[in-house]
Enzyme design. Structure first.
Site, PDB file in Angstrom:
ATOM      1  N   LYS A 158     -12.529  54.732 -21.349  1.00  0.00           N
ATOM      2  CA  LYS A 158     -12.175  53.580 -20.507  1.00  0.00           C
ATOM      3  C   LYS A 158     -10.850  52.963 -20.946  1.00  0.00           C
ATOM      4  O   LYS A 158     -10.125  52.382 -20.155  1.00  0.00           O
ATOM      5  CB  LYS A 158     -13.305  52.549 -20.598  1.00  0.00           C
TER       6      LYS A 158
ATOM      7  N   ASP B  95     -22.466  48.021 -14.946  1.00  0.00           N
ATOM      8  CA  ASP B  95     -21.556  47.623 -16.017  1.00  0.00           C
ATOM      9  C   ASP B  95     -21.057  48.923 -16.652  1.00  0.00           C
ATOM     10  O   ASP B  95     -21.787  49.575 -17.401  1.00  0.00           O
ATOM     11  CB  ASP B  95     -22.342  46.769 -17.027  1.00  0.00           C
TER      12      ASP B  95
ATOM     13  N   ASP C 210     -15.898  37.625 -24.283  1.00  0.00           N
ATOM     14  CA  ASP C 210     -16.489  38.949 -24.111  1.00  0.00           C
ATOM     15  C   ASP C 210     -15.779  39.949 -25.011  1.00  0.00           C
ATOM     16  O   ASP C 210     -14.663  40.387 -24.715  1.00  0.00           O
ATOM     17  CB  ASP C 210     -16.356  39.327 -22.622  1.00  0.00           C
TER      18      ASP C 210
ATOM     19  N   GLU D 271     -15.891  41.365 -15.533  1.00  0.00           N
ATOM     20  CA  GLU D 271     -17.044  41.292 -16.445  1.00  0.00           C
ATOM     21  C   GLU D 271     -17.394  39.848 -16.845  1.00  0.00           C
ATOM     22  O   GLU D 271     -18.559  39.458 -16.760  1.00  0.00           O
ATOM     23  CB  GLU D 271     -16.788  42.175 -17.675  1.00  0.00           C
TER      24      GLU D 271
END
Ligand code: AMP
Length: 508
Positions: A75, A12, A198, A176
């Site tokens: 990211k 992850d 999420d 994810e």
């Protein structure tokens, strides 16, 4: 604990924290521990004043003192063009330099050295691999890596490239929320539709997933790659700066060390406010007056104030939830579980809003910080030769993929939420006599004007048979694989000859 030979690990790779997990010989999933503790590694990379590269905890530990050479939140920049809004707003909040890269992407700088985002990701991957390899006592060659469902083709490619840089084969990229659903649903013989909400450090994703025992079918997905815990912190930071400016007449925004102290304390206060109603916020000696008197920040943050400052952010997530639910075609009453993933979902306001909306308390069935890595590890295990775990993932693309038409408008070849893998063909003809090359600008996004979407690349097909205008044809195949990555090829439908394809990313 029995080990297996040459395992594929699940990773992850998060905006704020990253973790890895693996299925052990007994079939149980193990989060790879960091120094004996089950914890993630901060997604931070830095270079210290002696020129040492620091990754993870070591990098985070020194970031207050060395903010210009400490790269975090990178990211968010992955797969972005330098001129994009995302990059300019990131440049305002981070202390490290962000520069244009060679491919019109961005590079970041630490200690005067430039790094591509693939390089930054590869450093984190390398650290995770090293920790996993020490723990498992064997070299790690392969991994399944998760990405936000809302990542486009370029962002997905970039993760593959990051693996390649360190010789780690990214055997599969999965989304994810899908990974979280795997962690929740495997082995329970379920037949139900779930929502995965999420909200991590940097991104928001929501997916509606139908689980039929070992088949996980994503019905619709959506999100915002620029909405996450960092924005909650920023809302607090802006409030603190505004009050300080109003009360003391000093603008702290240009002082990197003060900013870093405020940023750190904002995040800690935000986290504390998930469990308490009010928390003191004080930063002593944050600045000096003109006559060298020290100035302090002394505030109290209440949960109510935090909720007021961030309600708009939670509203944005709920608007996306509404849209995605509508697009999934699943009636609200058929949602069996709402799963929370990502640290920011611990905020009571988030849970309250979801409870009101779905009429049920979100599930505690998955660990919000671990579900993604666990799901990735389970999926990784299912890909191993000796595995008897059979899984079927049916995912979708998060945004339409298509090309720029002659009038500059976007012509979608795959609509948003098209199932993957998927291939479509398009027949093009030449527009002038003797034309031997055909160029297409391919975009991903949901805006009507092509240029408002993300350019995936300019594809040029060469070797077209010379013929009068309109007589030579080119059959173009768009292929989106299971990972949501696009490849294109073209052939002459008459002769069957394949044409040469080159790709360039040029857009600003
Ligand atoms: P993740 O990317 O899933 O690790 O999420 C990290 C984000 O969750 C960061 O922005 C954290 O500040 C935030 N976070 C972690 N714990 C809490 C908490 N108890 N309450 C609110 N936010 C939290």
């Amino acid at each position: 604990m029995a080990l297996r030979n040459d395992p594929i690990i699940g990773i992850d790779l998060g905006t704020t924290n990253s973790s890895a997990a693996v299925v052990m010989g007994d079939g149980q999933v193990k989060i790879i521990p960091w120094k004996g503790m089950d914890t993630a590694i901060p997604s931070v990379f830095a270079i210290d004043d002696k020129g040492n590269e620091l990754i993870g905890h070591d990098a985070k530990r020194q970031w207050q003192l060395n903010p210009r050479n400490t790269i975090y939140g990178a990211k968010r920049l992955v797969g972005r063009t330098f001129m994009s809004d995302v990059v300019s707003s990131m440049s305002r909040v981070v202390q490290y330099p962000i520069k244009p890269g060679e491919q019109n992407d961005v590079q970041v700088e630490a200690a005067g050295k430039s790094f591509t985002l693939q390089q930054v990701s590869s450093k984190l991957l390398a650290r995770l691999r090293e920790v996993a390899s020490d723990f498992l006592g064997c070299p790690i060659r392969r991994a399944v890596v998760t990405v936000p469902a809302y990542f486009n083709d370029r962002q997905r490619q970039s993760v593959k490239d990051a693996g390649r840089l360190i010789g780690l084969e990214v055997v599969r990229i999965i989304n994810e929320p899908t990974a979280a659903a795997l962690a929740y649903g495997i082995g329970k013989g379920l037949r139900e539709s779930v929502v995965v909400y999420d909200l991590g450090g940097g991104t928001f994703d929501v997916s509606i997933i139908e689980i039929r025992d070992r088949v996980f079918e994503v019905k619709a997905t959506g999100g915002d790659v620029f909405l996450g815990g960092i924005d909650f912190d920023n809302a607090m930071i802006h409030h603190v700066l505004d009050r300080f400016r109003a009360e003391k007449g000093v603008d702290l925004s240009g002082d990197p060390v003060a900013m870093q102290r405020i940023k750190d304390l904002s995040e800690r206060t935000k986290i504390d406010l998930s469990g308490r109603d009010s928390v003191p916020f004080s930063v002593p000696f944050v600045a000096m007056t003109a006559d060298f008197q020290p100035l302090n920040i002394d505030l109290t943050f209440t949960r109510g104030l935090l909720e007021e400052l961030t309600r708009g952010l939670v509203d944005r997530t709920m608007e996306i939830v509404t849209r995605v639910l509508r697009e999934s075609g699943v009636p609200l009453g058929q949602i069996a579980e709402v799963m929370l993933v990502g640290g920011q979902t611990r905020m009571p306001l988030v849970q309250r809003r979801l409870t009101e909306y779905f009429g049920m308390v979100p599930s505690k069935g998955v660990h919000p910080d671990e579900a993604v890595a666990v799901g990735a590890a389970l999926y990784a295990h299912s890909l191993e030769d000796d595995s008897n775990l059979r899984l079927q993932l049916l995912d979708v693309i998060p945004m339409a993929i298509g090309l720029e038409a002659a009038n500059g408008m976007f012509h979608a070849v795959f609509p948003r939420n098209a199932a993957i893998p998927n291939a479509r063909q398009l027949l093009a003809t030449t527009s002038f006599d003797g034309q031997t090359e055909l160029a297409m600008r391919i975009y991903q996004g949901d805006q009507p004007a092509a240029e408002s979407n993300d350019l995936l690349g300019e594809f040029t097909f060469s070797g077209i048979r010379a013929a009068p205008a309109g007589q030579a044809q080119v059959e173009v195949t768009f292929d989106v694989n299971v990972e949501g990555i696009l490849t294109m090829r073209a052939r002459d439908p008459e002769t069957g000859a394949h044409m040469e394809t080159t790709v360039r990313v040029t857009q600003s």
